[in-house]
Design a protein around this motif. Sequence first.
Motif: not given
Length: 325
Positions: A119-141
Amino acid sequence: MSVLVVVECDGGEVKKSSLEVASYGSQVAQMLGTTATAVAVGEATEANLAQLGEQGISKVLYDAEPRLKDFVNGAYTKLIAAAAEKEGAQVIVLANSNIGAAVGSRLSVRLKASLATNVVELPKNDGGSFTVKRGAFSGKAFADVVLTGDRKILAVKKNSIEALHEAGKTATVESFSASLSDADFADAPKQVVMQDQAGGVLLPEADRVVSGGRGMKGPENWHLIEDLAKALGAATACSKPVSDVDWRPHHEHVGQTGITVSPNLYIACGISGAIQHLAGVNSSKVIVVINKDPEAPFFKAADYGIVGDVFEVLPKLTQAIKELN
């Protein structure tokens, strides 16, 4: 939703990555209108744990069981799960480290929790669910993932969050027992071998790293890397070809099949920059490349580049840093 932060300690000190995680956890708690409690794993001191108040932690749980000094997957998992139950934690935050990777998946199953790694950023709280941004493909995406479980586990990538420092604030340290049995330590290693780094700086936690490749031409020239590292207070590392020919020990190998590092400063000396090596260092905040080949691929990923012979550049750079210090 209460927040539980897993804090890794070594030699009595809280790891840098855990200071970042503590800051992240306290910000998540603030977002949810609650407080952040930490549970410490490894060898810690009460004084250092109390300082986690500077990162926004209100209370620290610490089990002084001697066998928890070294990582044991089963015991650490049970300890953290017991702390989560005690605090009624719905969100668990830990570092995306070797320990975090091993424990996170077990906790996810044990607590029936949604898990997001890298995980690379703080989550967004969407009414109980979290949307989180994470690194993928060895940091390429990057990928946005949605966690819908009642419990959520977030493994935070190193160096992606700035550690807070609110001077003067302290956390309450509370004794805590997870009632661990011998069975919980069944997967404990029979022997723990500590690999010393040059200058006493552990590579996975290093804020600065000086790394060498085949351009160093042999182990007899490694004092140039070590001298620069000592001047900077940095850890030393190497590319895979260097460890493969035994110029340096394998625990210094950085790359996709070795150790992944996320320092503030990574200096690559005589390393061409193969994609496998870049996968292990591309989270570094600043990359400096020293290479006599102006076409070396590593220059494309560098923030600063020096086209020159490492045997001429390194002594001058080391001397300049010593004079600056």
